[in-house]
Structure formats: structure tokens, C-alpha cells
Design a protein around this motif. Structure first.
Motif, mmCIF file in Angstrom:
data_model
loop_
_atom_site.group_PDB
_atom_site.id
_atom_site.type_symbol
_atom_site.label_atom_id
_atom_site.label_comp_id
_atom_site.label_asym_id
_atom_site.label_seq_id
_atom_site.Cartn_x
_atom_site.Cartn_y
_atom_site.Cartn_z
ATOM 1 N N ILE A 116 0.843 -1.198 0.000
ATOM 2 C CA ILE A 116 0.000 0.000 0.000
ATOM 3 C C ILE A 116 0.877 1.246 0.000
ATOM 4 O O ILE A 116 0.595 2.226 -0.693
ATOM 5 C CB ILE A 116 -0.953 -0.003 1.207
ATOM 6 C CG1 ILE A 116 -1.975 -1.137 1.077
ATOM 7 C CG2 ILE A 116 -1.676 1.335 1.335
ATOM 8 C CD1 ILE A 116 -2.897 -1.276 2.261
ATOM 9 N N LEU A 117 1.977 1.191 0.760
ATOM 10 C CA LEU A 117 2.873 2.347 0.827
ATOM 11 C C LEU A 117 3.615 2.539 -0.490
ATOM 12 O O LEU A 117 3.774 3.677 -0.956
ATOM 13 C CB LEU A 117 3.867 2.179 1.980
ATOM 14 C CG LEU A 117 3.262 2.210 3.389
ATOM 15 C CD1 LEU A 117 4.350 2.013 4.431
ATOM 16 C CD2 LEU A 117 2.536 3.530 3.626
ATOM 17 N N THR A 118 4.084 1.456 -1.111
ATOM 18 C CA THR A 118 4.795 1.608 -2.384
ATOM 19 C C THR A 118 3.821 1.995 -3.499
ATOM 20 O O THR A 118 4.203 2.705 -4.435
ATOM 21 C CB THR A 118 5.550 0.327 -2.766
ATOM 22 O OG1 THR A 118 4.647 -0.785 -2.851
ATOM 23 C CG2 THR A 118 6.641 0.025 -1.754
ATOM 24 N N SER A 119 2.578 1.559 -3.376
ATOM 25 C CA SER A 119 1.566 1.994 -4.344
ATOM 26 C C SER A 119 1.308 3.488 -4.197
ATOM 27 O O SER A 119 1.170 4.217 -5.183
ATOM 28 C CB SER A 119 0.258 1.216 -4.145
ATOM 29 O OG SER A 119 0.445 -0.157 -4.404
ATOM 30 N N VAL A 168 8.821 7.557 2.638
ATOM 31 C CA VAL A 168 8.898 6.179 2.137
ATOM 32 C C VAL A 168 10.294 5.887 1.600
ATOM 33 O O VAL A 168 10.894 4.839 1.898
ATOM 34 C CB VAL A 168 7.841 5.934 1.044
ATOM 35 C CG1 VAL A 168 7.959 4.496 0.517
ATOM 36 C CG2 VAL A 168 6.437 6.163 1.565
ATOM 37 N N LEU A 169 10.831 6.800 0.810
ATOM 38 C CA LEU A 169 12.139 6.580 0.191
ATOM 39 C C LEU A 169 13.257 6.487 1.227
ATOM 40 O O LEU A 169 14.177 5.670 1.088
ATOM 41 C CB LEU A 169 12.436 7.703 -0.801
ATOM 42 C CG LEU A 169 11.607 7.690 -2.094
ATOM 43 C CD1 LEU A 169 11.699 9.027 -2.818
ATOM 44 C CD2 LEU A 169 12.068 6.557 -3.029
ATOM 45 N N LYS A 170 13.191 7.307 2.262
ATOM 46 C CA LYS A 170 14.264 7.327 3.249
ATOM 47 C C LYS A 170 14.137 6.224 4.296
ATOM 48 O O LYS A 170 15.139 5.667 4.743
ATOM 49 C CB LYS A 170 14.305 8.701 3.939
ATOM 50 C CG LYS A 170 14.897 9.795 3.071
ATOM 51 C CD LYS A 170 15.109 11.076 3.884
ATOM 52 C CE LYS A 170 15.877 12.114 3.078
ATOM 53 N NZ LYS A 170 16.137 13.348 3.865
ATOM 54 N N GLU A 171 12.902 5.904 4.678
ATOM 55 C CA GLU A 171 12.709 4.973 5.794
ATOM 56 C C GLU A 171 12.419 3.545 5.345
ATOM 57 O O GLU A 171 12.629 2.606 6.119
ATOM 58 C CB GLU A 171 11.584 5.467 6.703
ATOM 59 C CG GLU A 171 11.878 6.803 7.369
ATOM 60 C CD GLU A 171 10.784 7.234 8.330
ATOM 61 O OE1 GLU A 171 9.960 6.363 8.717
ATOM 62 O OE2 GLU A 171 10.746 8.421 8.700
ATOM 63 N N GLN A 172 11.934 3.369 4.112
ATOM 64 C CA GLN A 172 11.545 2.029 3.662
ATOM 65 C C GLN A 172 12.067 1.759 2.250
ATOM 66 O O GLN A 172 11.356 1.203 1.413
ATOM 67 C CB GLN A 172 10.017 1.892 3.705
ATOM 68 C CG GLN A 172 9.410 1.983 5.087
ATOM 69 C CD GLN A 172 9.867 0.844 6.000
ATOM 70 O OE1 GLN A 172 10.140 -0.267 5.545
ATOM 71 N NE2 GLN A 172 9.960 1.128 7.290
ATOM 72 N N PHE A 173 13.321 2.121 2.001
ATOM 73 C CA PHE A 173 13.840 1.965 0.643
ATOM 74 C C PHE A 173 13.878 0.501 0.179
ATOM 75 O O PHE A 173 13.656 0.239 -1.004
ATOM 76 C CB PHE A 173 15.228 2.586 0.513
ATOM 77 C CG PHE A 173 15.672 2.708 -0.913
ATOM 78 C CD1 PHE A 173 15.133 3.685 -1.747
ATOM 79 C CD2 PHE A 173 16.598 1.822 -1.440
ATOM 80 C CE1 PHE A 173 15.516 3.784 -3.073
ATOM 81 C CE2 PHE A 173 16.997 1.916 -2.774
ATOM 82 C CZ PHE A 173 16.453 2.904 -3.585
ATOM 83 N N PRO A 174 14.159 -0.473 1.055
ATOM 84 C CA PRO A 174 14.086 -1.867 0.584
ATOM 85 C C PRO A 174 12.725 -2.209 -0.036
ATOM 86 O O PRO A 174 12.658 -2.980 -0.992
ATOM 87 C CB PRO A 174 14.344 -2.684 1.857
ATOM 88 C CG PRO A 174 15.216 -1.794 2.681
ATOM 89 C CD PRO A 174 14.679 -0.398 2.439
ATOM 90 N N LEU A 175 11.639 -1.631 0.503
ATOM 91 C CA LEU A 175 10.319 -1.831 -0.102
ATOM 92 C C LEU A 175 10.244 -1.149 -1.463
ATOM 93 O O LEU A 175 9.647 -1.674 -2.410
ATOM 94 C CB LEU A 175 9.222 -1.253 0.801
ATOM 95 C CG LEU A 175 8.821 -2.051 2.047
ATOM 96 C CD1 LEU A 175 7.753 -1.292 2.809
ATOM 97 C CD2 LEU A 175 8.325 -3.428 1.671
ATOM 98 N N CYS A 176 10.855 0.022 -1.572
ATOM 99 C CA CYS A 176 10.813 0.790 -2.820
ATOM 100 C C CYS A 176 11.456 0.025 -3.970
ATOM 101 O O CYS A 176 11.074 0.213 -5.136
ATOM 102 C CB CYS A 176 11.508 2.135 -2.646
ATOM 103 S SG CYS A 176 10.778 3.194 -1.371
#
Length: 313
Positions: A19-22, A57-65
Motif C-alpha cells: 500500500i505504501l509503495t503503491s 517512504v524513500l528514506k525509511e523504507q527503501f528496501p520496499l521501494c
């Protein structure tokens, strides 16, 4: 929606991180459009909220990105004029350790990851998707003009809606892959609809981004990773535009070679390999019988004739 994403951050990470990457994909795409609009206080507040969410999102969850794949690069490049995204881009190029993603070795890793088709649906409303699927599944070639005119009037004629053509082309190339039965029928093919959409562009920057959307996967194509259906429409559009619409063939080939030379000079070898592989796989899989239709066409400019060695690398 962005406010909800931010307030329910931890919950979404647990339940469904996609949902966050979307949201990231959607807001990066929207920001490219919003940045071109005349400034007004309400839009500025919305833009800042979108920027804050994307940067988080980019800074805290980059592996998801990383799951977004190569289209993440395409979207970020459209935003490097904004200071916060310029900083993200600088780290992507020069300081990958800032992202705290184990094993991440830089932009080539994203280039080598095909963007899942689910992301291509995010900017297409259900009604738009239904109409496009109907057009590409049931309307016979030669009878599509009134359907196209209705679609344009319904979805594209309002102010600032033309940029949706970019998203529609990505959807047609990467999310709608017709069955063999449809391909062998007299239904209007994907390449014909894309040709119409390309001709519908009235703004130069939209036309350039539509061409990029159409040809993007060519730059990084690997047979074991990518789907030939993603690159088929551009090839058939170039071939079937000869000789009546030779300007389309010319402009697409010229744009493709300009991309190969200039899109990412630091990784030129990747782009050359991708374009060369695209041409060879399209012939090998029988999408076209041979590249002679392009290389022997006298109507193509001398510059494109000189570049034909890429076809047979």
C-alpha cells in the motif's frame, strides 16, 4: 489519502506494505503533473503533503521501494528539479549506503527489475480500464474511431488531463497482454491504439514522456526477466507505420537512439545491450520476420541508417 498513509504508517507496514509503495508510485506520478500547474495555496499544501510522504517512504523504507523496479527511476527523474528529490537522486547515484538497503548496489539494480504490472493500474480508473479492455478485446480494426473519440472526450479533454496518456501507454504495454486468440483476430491491436494516443498529444513534454513510456523497457530488456509483450507494441507501431505514417517510424526510432545515447551516460553499456536484445528477441520470437523493413527503408534519415548496426549487434 496521504494523511491517512502517514497516520497509519506502522499499521500499513504490518498489514500490507505494498500500500505504501503503491502510494509512492501514485504520488511521484502526481507530483510531476502538480509541479507544472500554476501555483495556488491549496495546491501548494497538497504538493507538500505528497512530497513529505514520498520522501518518508524513500528514506525509511527503501528496501520496499526496490520492489517498484525500473519505473521508480523514471518517476524520480521527472522530479529532480525539486530540492528534496534532487538530494534523493544524488544519493542514488553517489551514496547508495544512505538508503540502508542491504545488497543495494545502485541504479542498475533498479534497471534490472521489471516493474510489476499492478503499479501500471494505479493511475487508471476502473472505468478507464474497462473501456480500454473493451476497445482492445471487442472492437474490430477500422471501427475504432468512434470509440476512441468517445474515450478522449470522456477522459482526456478536460484541462490538464492529457498527461494521463503517459499512464495509459504504460498500462497498455505492461498490464494488458492480449491472448493469442485476440492477437490472431481482427480486433484493433495495441500498437494502433498507442499510435492514436501518440498523435493525440498536443504538448511537447507530454509527447516526449509518452514516447519514453512506450520505449522504456527497451533500454533494459533481458529475455530471462522481461516480457516480450512489453516491447511488442512499439516494434509493431514502427513497422506498420511504413510507408503511410513514416513520420511515426522515424520519430520513434530517433527517440530510441537518443535515449540509448543520452538517458544514462554512466550506464551506456546497459542501454546498448537492452536495445540490441530487444530487437534480436523480437525477431527470434517471430513478432516480425526480419529487421529489413527498417534497415532497408529509404525514407528513414541517414542518421538512423548509420545507427542500424545496433539492430544486428
Amino acid at each position: 489519502m496521504a494523511t491517512i498513509f502517514m497516520s497509519k504508517w506502522d499499521y500499513l507496514l504490518q498489514v500490507d506494505p505494498m500500500i505504501l509503495t503503491s502510494g509512492l508510485y501514485t504520488y511521484l506520478r502526481l507530483l510531476a503533473d502538480h509541479s507544472r500547474f500554476v501555483s495556488n495555496p491549496k495546491l501548494e499544501a497538497l504538493k507538500q503533503l505528497e512530497i513529505d510522504f514520498c520522501i518518508k517512504v524513500l528514506k525509511e523504507q527503501f528496501p520496499l521501494c526496490l520492489k517498484v523496479g525500473r519505473d521508480l527511476v523514471r518517476l524520480l527523474q521527472d522530479l529532480v528539479h525539486l530540492p528534496k528529490f534532487r538530494a534523493i537522486w544524488k544519493d542514488l547515484v553517489l551514496n547508495q549506503g544512505e538508503f540502508k538497503a542491504r545488497g543495494f548496489y545502485g541504479i542498475p539494480q533498479l534497471y534490472n527489475t521489471r516493474t510489476p504490472s499492478e503499479y501500471m493500474l494505479l493511475r487508471i480508473t476502473p472505468e478507464m480500464e474497462a473501456q480500454l479492455r473493451f476497445l482492445l478485446t471487442h472492437v474490430k480494426l477500422g471501427n475504432q474511431k468512434r470509440h476512441q473519440a468517445w474515450f478522449a472526450k470522456k477522459f482526456l479533454w478536460e484541462p490538464n488531463r492529457e498527461t494521463l496518456i503517459i499512464d495509459i501507454v504504460r498500462f497498455i504495454c505492461c498490464a494488458y497482454h492480449p491472448t493469442n486468440e485476440v492477437i490472431q483476430s481482427d480486433v484493433v491491436p495495441r500498437w494502433a491504439v498507442i499510435g492514436w494516443l501518440l498523435k493525440s498529444c498536443t504538448k511537447n513534454y507530454v509527447e516526449a514522456n509518452v514516447k519514453l513510456a512506450l520505449l522504456y523497457d527497451w533500454l533494459f530488456f533481458e529475455e530471462r526477466v522481461d516480457n516480450i509483450m512489453d516491447i511488442e507494441p512499439a516494434m509493431l507501431l514502427m513497422v506498420y507505420s511504413i510507408p503511410r505514417y513514416i513520420d511515426i517510424t522515424h520519430t520513434l526510432l530517433e527517440f530510441l537512439f537518443l535515449l540509448m545515447e543520452n538517458y544514462d551516460v554512466e550506464h551506456y553499456d546497459i542501454l546498448v545491450k537492452g536495445v540490441s536484445t530487444s530487437f534480436s528477441v523480437l525477431v527470434k520470437r517471430g513478432v516480425i520476420c526480419s529487421l529489413d523493413v527498417l534497415t532497408s527503408c529509404d525514407a528513414l534519415s541517414p542518421i538512423l541508417q548509420q545507427a542500424r548496426q545496433v539492430f544486428v549487434r
